[in-house]
Write a protein that holds these residues in place. Structure first.
Motif: not given
Length: 153
Positions: A51, A54, A67, A69, A150
């Protein structure tokens, strides 16, 4: 001199009527990479997932974790959204992953994702975008009457 001015005028008018030539284009063009639009489980990319960014989204006493990723092996990014409680309705929430260089984006409902969050479900993920520098990706989530995003990675 008149012919030169006429030629330049015709060239400018052509650009206005028919669009600019690639030579003058300043917008980024769409990129196509092998991993774009594929599931994070394609070629085991999810096995090396970390991650990178987030954000927590709050809504009426419940929360969602969004998140961004990143696969260290595949150099790809995708969004994952996890609700703290099961969804109360079909299509209650979804996430997007967006790439900055060409604005390519995929939602959980795109082929390669696992579908938007429906009644009784708690999570979804998007397909991947290739995310090797200078490219950056961002995750965005939509939940009733709220949203979150994010930072870029």
């Amino acid at each position: 001199m008149k012919k030169m001015v006429l030629c330049i005028s015709f060239f400018v008018a052509s650009l206005v009527l028919f669009g600019s030539l690639d030579l003058f284009a300043s917008n980024a063009s769409a990129e196509t990479h092998t991993y774009d639009g594929k599931s994070p489980y394609y070629n085991n990319c999810a096995d090396s997932a970390v991650t990178k960014k987030n954000v927590k989204i709050n809504l009426n006493g419940a929360s969602a974790n969004l998140e961004l990723k990143f696969s260290t092996t595949c150099k790809t990014a995708w969004a994952k959204l996890t609700l703290s409680r099961p969804a109360k309705a079909d299509g209650e929430a979804t996430a997007l992953v967006v790439r900055n260089t060409d604005n390519k984006q995929f939602s959980c409902a795109s082929p390669g994702g696992n579908g938007g969050i429906n009644k009784g479900q708690t999570s979804c993920y998007t397909p991947m975008v290739y995310d090797l520098d200078p490219r950056k990706a961002q995750a965005v989530a939509y939940w009733p009457y709220t949203a979150g995003e994010t930072g870029w990675y």
